[in-house]
Design a protein around this motif. Structure first.
Motif, short mmCIF file in Angstrom:
data_model
loop_
_atom_site.label_atom_id
_atom_site.label_comp_id
_atom_site.label_asym_id
_atom_site.label_seq_id
_atom_site.Cartn_x
_atom_site.Cartn_y
_atom_site.Cartn_z
N ILE A 61 7.01 12.58 4.54
CA ILE A 61 6.56 11.08 5.08
C ILE A 61 7.75 10.68 6.14
O ILE A 61 8.94 10.54 5.91
CB ILE A 61 6.24 10.14 3.91
CG1 ILE A 61 5.39 10.70 3.00
CG2 ILE A 61 5.72 8.99 4.42
CD1 ILE A 61 5.26 9.93 1.76
N PRO A 62 7.13 10.18 7.23
CA PRO A 62 8.17 9.37 8.24
C PRO A 62 8.77 8.44 7.76
O PRO A 62 8.09 7.65 7.23
CB PRO A 62 7.37 9.20 9.35
CG PRO A 62 6.24 10.35 9.24
CD PRO A 62 5.69 10.25 7.90
N GLU A 70 1.72 5.69 0.45
CA GLU A 70 1.60 6.61 1.58
C GLU A 70 1.48 7.97 1.00
O GLU A 70 1.92 8.21 -0.29
CB GLU A 70 2.95 6.35 2.34
CG GLU A 70 3.15 5.26 3.30
CD GLU A 70 2.17 5.13 4.35
OE1 GLU A 70 1.42 6.18 4.69
OE2 GLU A 70 1.92 3.98 4.86
N GLY A 126 1.49 11.22 3.11
CA GLY A 126 2.09 11.99 4.08
C GLY A 126 1.52 13.34 4.26
O GLY A 126 0.45 13.71 4.00
N SER A 165 0.86 -1.24 -0.01
CA SER A 165 -0.21 0.08 0.04
C SER A 165 0.87 1.25 0.05
O SER A 165 1.98 1.27 0.68
CB SER A 165 -0.98 -0.19 1.31
OG SER A 165 -0.03 0.03 2.32
N ASN A 203 1.59 6.98 -3.93
CA ASN A 203 0.52 7.50 -3.11
C ASN A 203 -0.48 6.40 -2.59
O ASN A 203 -0.69 5.18 -3.19
CB ASN A 203 0.14 8.80 -3.59
CG ASN A 203 -1.23 8.43 -4.73
OD1 ASN A 203 -1.30 7.36 -5.19
ND2 ASN A 203 -1.86 9.62 -5.19
N ASN A 204 -1.35 6.74 -1.69
CA ASN A 204 -2.42 5.92 -1.19
C ASN A 204 -3.58 5.47 -2.52
O ASN A 204 -4.30 4.59 -1.94
CB ASN A 204 -3.11 6.05 0.04
CG ASN A 204 -3.13 7.65 -0.07
OD1 ASN A 204 -2.84 8.42 -0.84
ND2 ASN A 204 -4.19 8.10 0.84
N LYS A 256 9.03 0.33 1.05
CA LYS A 256 8.03 0.88 0.07
C LYS A 256 8.56 1.51 -1.24
O LYS A 256 7.83 1.94 -1.91
CB LYS A 256 7.13 1.68 0.69
CG LYS A 256 5.82 0.84 1.60
CD LYS A 256 4.80 1.74 1.90
CE LYS A 256 4.11 0.93 3.07
NZ LYS A 256 2.75 1.47 3.31
N LYS A 267 9.88 5.48 9.03
CA LYS A 267 9.39 4.30 9.38
C LYS A 267 8.12 4.04 8.54
O LYS A 267 7.81 2.75 8.35
CB LYS A 267 9.13 4.31 10.73
CG LYS A 267 7.82 5.34 11.21
CD LYS A 267 7.54 5.27 12.74
CE LYS A 267 6.48 6.26 13.07
NZ LYS A 267 6.22 6.44 14.57
N LYS A 268 7.38 4.73 7.98
CA LYS A 268 6.25 4.65 7.22
C LYS A 268 6.56 4.14 5.72
O LYS A 268 5.45 3.39 5.11
CB LYS A 268 4.98 5.89 6.95
CG LYS A 268 4.39 6.08 8.27
CD LYS A 268 3.33 6.97 8.00
CE LYS A 268 2.40 6.84 9.11
NZ LYS A 268 1.01 7.51 8.99
N ILE A 269 7.74 4.75 5.12
CA ILE A 269 7.82 4.12 4.01
C ILE A 269 9.00 2.99 3.70
O ILE A 269 9.62 2.62 2.63
CB ILE A 269 8.49 5.34 2.99
CG1 ILE A 269 9.33 5.96 3.87
CG2 ILE A 269 7.05 6.06 2.77
CD1 ILE A 269 9.82 7.11 3.06
#
Length: 197
Positions: free
Chosen positions: A52-53, A17, A19, A15, A96-97, A60, A55-57
């Protein structure tokens, strides 16, 4: 040869992100559906950056051979579910999401270009329409259902590579012909202006 479910080839789609606004200019480049072309190619001309942090990516960042799938977008004239093939710089771009990344689990068994062309052909013949869910004017793809149901013909990896190479050549020839037609059109217009003012 038997058909294999897409979910068995890629596992779970990755998925995207979105941000926050990039206020420092040091954000991460994020590909959106506006970067999709209808030819299955990514247009890198207008890539936004987002805050975007890290840790979120993690995990990815796109790698060569990833396929981006449009999850939301489309219109009544253009169904959701377009795909584009990523062959850009690795570990630079995320997505992106409104999109998902499809990544082959075993590249010794599956060729990513072959998989892309199978998905691209399916989209062109309207294969994603039955997986659409329309809400408030936005068209959404039932991604999990699509991935569980879409099957691809399994052929030896050498044949996949050969077929993908032939289709790559055809795509390049089509693209070249389009450029030639555009150049010819511009030439005709300029001659028309010269002759008639």
């Amino acid at each position: 040869m038997d058909g294999v479910k897409l979910q068995d080839i890629i596992g779970k789609p990755i998925s995207g992100e979105w941000g926050n606004d990039d206020l420092t200019g040091k954000g991460v480049p994020v590909l959106r559906t506006t970067n999709f072309t209808n030819e299955g190619v990514i247009n890198y001309d207008n890539v936004v950056t987002r805050d975007i942090p890290i840790k979120k990516i993690a995990g990815k960042y796109l790698t060569q051979g990833d396929i981006l799938l449009e999850k939301s977008g489309g219109s009544d004239k253009q169904p959701v579910g377009r795909v584009v093939y990523f062959d850009g710089e690795e570990n630079k771009y995320v997505f992106n999401n409104f999109t998902a990344a499809l990544r082959i689990k075993d590249k010794n068994v599956w060729n990513s270009r072959y998989l892309f062309y199978a998905l691209f052909a399916n989209y062109l013949k309207g294969g994603t329409v039955k997986y659409e869910n329309k809400t408030t004017g936005l068209h959404n793809l039932k991604v999990d259902l699509f991935i569980r149901n879409f099957t691809i013909k399994k052929i030896p990896i050498e044949l996949q590579e050969a077929l993908a190479s032939k289709l790559d050549l055809v795509s390049r020839l089509i693209d070249l012909r389009k450029h030639q037609m555009n150049d010819f059109d511009e030439l005709v217009k300029s001659r028309f202006v010269e002759l008639f003012g």
